[in-house]
Write a protein that holds these residues in place. Structure first.
Motif, PDB file in Angstrom:
ATOM      1  N   GLY A  16       0.797  -1.216   0.000  1.00 55.75           N
ATOM      2  CA  GLY A  16       0.000   0.000   0.000  1.00 55.75           C
ATOM      3  C   GLY A  16       0.831   1.268   0.000  1.00 55.75           C
ATOM      4  N   LEU A  17       1.975   1.244   0.680  1.00 55.06           N
ATOM      5  CA  LEU A  17       2.829   2.431   0.750  1.00 55.06           C
ATOM      6  C   LEU A  17       3.608   2.665  -0.547  1.00 55.06           C
ATOM      7  CD1 LEU A  17       4.300   2.226   4.383  1.00 55.06           C
ATOM      8  CD2 LEU A  17       2.629   3.879   3.506  1.00 55.06           C
ATOM      9  N   ARG A  18       3.752   1.647  -1.368  1.00 57.78           N
ATOM     10  CA  ARG A  18       4.473   1.746  -2.654  1.00 57.78           C
ATOM     11  C   ARG A  18       5.831   2.437  -2.447  1.00 57.78           C
ATOM     12  NH1 ARG A  18       0.469   4.154  -7.138  1.00 57.78           N
ATOM     13  NH2 ARG A  18       1.039   6.004  -5.946  1.00 57.78           N
ATOM     14  N   ARG A 238       1.825   8.396   0.489  1.00 57.38           N
ATOM     15  CA  ARG A 238       0.677   7.668   1.043  1.00 57.38           C
ATOM     16  C   ARG A 238       0.706   7.576   2.565  1.00 57.38           C
ATOM     17  NH1 ARG A 238      -1.354   2.717  -2.803  1.00 57.38           N
ATOM     18  NH2 ARG A 238      -1.971   4.036  -4.565  1.00 57.38           N
ATOM     19  N   ILE A 239      -0.486   7.562   3.152  1.00 59.18           N
ATOM     20  CA  ILE A 239      -0.662   7.354   4.575  1.00 59.18           C
ATOM     21  C   ILE A 239      -1.378   6.025   4.782  1.00 59.18           C
ATOM     22  CG2 ILE A 239      -2.788   8.748   4.524  1.00 59.18           C
ATOM     23  CD1 ILE A 239      -2.294   9.432   7.472  1.00 59.18           C
ATOM     24  N   LYS A 281      -6.825  11.123  -1.996  1.00 58.56           N
ATOM     25  CA  LYS A 281      -7.813  10.197  -2.524  1.00 58.56           C
ATOM     26  C   LYS A 281      -7.706   8.890  -1.738  1.00 58.56           C
ATOM     27  CE  LYS A 281      -5.025   8.098  -6.234  1.00 58.56           C
ATOM     28  NZ  LYS A 281      -4.970   7.789  -7.686  1.00 58.56           N
ATOM     29  N   LEU A 282      -8.835   8.284  -1.433  1.00 65.76           N
ATOM     30  CA  LEU A 282      -8.855   7.038  -0.684  1.00 65.76           C
ATOM     31  C   LEU A 282      -8.478   5.877  -1.599  1.00 65.76           C
ATOM     32  CD1 LEU A 282     -12.183   7.573   1.307  1.00 65.76           C
ATOM     33  CD2 LEU A 282      -9.854   8.203   1.963  1.00 65.76           C
ATOM     34  N   ILE A 307      -5.799   3.152   3.662  1.00 63.93           N
ATOM     35  CA  ILE A 307      -4.707   3.809   2.936  1.00 63.93           C
ATOM     36  C   ILE A 307      -5.283   4.932   2.075  1.00 63.93           C
ATOM     37  CG2 ILE A 307      -2.909   3.504   1.181  1.00 63.93           C
ATOM     38  CD1 ILE A 307      -2.619   0.631   2.130  1.00 63.93           C
ATOM     39  N   ALA A 308      -4.554   6.051   2.040  1.00 66.43           N
ATOM     40  CA  ALA A 308      -4.944   7.181   1.195  1.00 66.43           C
ATOM     41  C   ALA A 308      -3.693   7.780   0.556  1.00 66.43           C
ATOM     42  CB  ALA A 308      -5.677   8.234   2.001  1.00 66.43           C
TER      43      ALA A 308
END
Length: 311
Positions: A16-18, A238-239, A281-282, A307-308
């Motif tokens: 998710g964090l890429r 990203r968070i 953006k979500l 994650i957003a």
């Protein structure tokens, strides 16, 4: 004590964090550095990993575990409520990713001396930062019956909050309540036997959760910390937020959704006057642990990952 903690949804977090190998990443809840180790492994010598934790045992364990990686490792003993100050002190003006893994870690629960667990006899403590002033003893023995009732209702969603608070008030008139097992006995006495027999889980679970949240101000700092983290994210940064109960998740969900919205003016207004801009953006819906992970780590069963991405 060895600080060993099984990180929840580790693959999902990293994916998710890429990770950009040369990027700057922040783990706001360092713990035993499980997630941070996975991040550090993907970073180059130019990459930066900033780990933050208010637990001194976690900081010590993380320093040892992360020492082998080639990226720039920075570890700070602090609370993520001070995120902006920490970034300023570290000379960080923008980040590429940030992780919040909320709740209490396994080593804190399993270390009986810390007083987090209703399964072990210990002094009433529950401080994540052992330098902090407020303890579980202070909450149980000094808060009014009304204040305890509110905490048990709000933070523990405890149906029998008022009755439990009354039992505590009466007991402490005789002598202070000093240990976790004393508190467990009181909670069990306050909850009717028929209810205890039908309920799932330990009768004191919600009360202990509520006191822990109060001692560490766990919910009060979340919204501002999430917003600060997003402010520092670089475009496409990203968070990732992992929550473990509905109260945490509600704050995470509401905060991220608000930052993902544009204008928030009433629909009847002809023009926007709020000036609110869409920041993120979500990235899909909340993710839960896989069946395979739950088989290996039952404590992950209530976890959710959100994650957003910064626009």
């Amino acid at each position: 004590m060895e600080f060993h903690h099984i990180s929840v949804m580790s693959d999902e977090v990293i994916n998710g964090l890429r990770i950009n190998p040369d990027g700057i990443y922040v783990d706001c809840t360092l713990g035993g550095a499980g997630h941070s180790s996975r991040i550090a492994k993907k970073l180059s010598a130019r990459g930066i990993l900033l780990g933050i934790d208010q637990d001194q045992e976690a900081v010590k364990a993380a320093r040892e575990r992360l020492a082998k990686y080639k990226c720039n490792i920075r570890i700070v003993h602090d609370n993520f409520k001070n995120l902006a100050t920490i970034f300023k002190q570290e000379g960080i003006t923008g980040i590429d990713g940030v992780l919040f893994d909320l709740g209490v870690s396994s080593p804190q629960i399993d270390n009986a001396e810390r007083g987090f667990s209703y399964m072990h006899s210990a002094v009433l403590d529950m401080r994540m930062d052992t330098d902090a002033v407020l303890t579980a003893y202070d909450v149980v023995n000094n808060y009014s019956r009304e204040h305890l009732t509110e905490i048990f209702k709000t933070y523990g969603e405890e149906r029998w909050a008022k009755r439990i608070a009354s039992f505590i008030e009466e007991k402490r008139k005789e002598a202070p309540i000093k240990t976790t097992d004393e508190l467990v006995r009181l909670v069990c006495c306050a909850i009717p036997a028929a209810v205890r027999r039908k309920s799932q889980g330990h009768p004191a679970k919600r009360v202990f959760q509520a006191i822990r949240i109060e001692v560490n101000n766990e919910l009060g700092i979340l919204k501002d910390a999430f917003e600060c983290a997003v402010d520092y994210l670089n475009p496409q940064g990203r968070i990732a937020i992992i929550t473990f109960h509905s109260l945490e998740d509600r704050i995470a969900k509401t905060t991220l959704r608000f930052m993902a919205r544009g204008c928030v003016c009433p629909p009847q207004l002809p023009v926007c006057i709020c000036g609110h801009k869409k920041q993120i953006k979500l990235c899909g819906k909340a993710v839960k642990p896989s069946i395979e992970e739950l088989e290996n780590n039952p404590r992950a069963r209530s976890a959710k990952l959100r994650i957003a991405e910064k626009l």
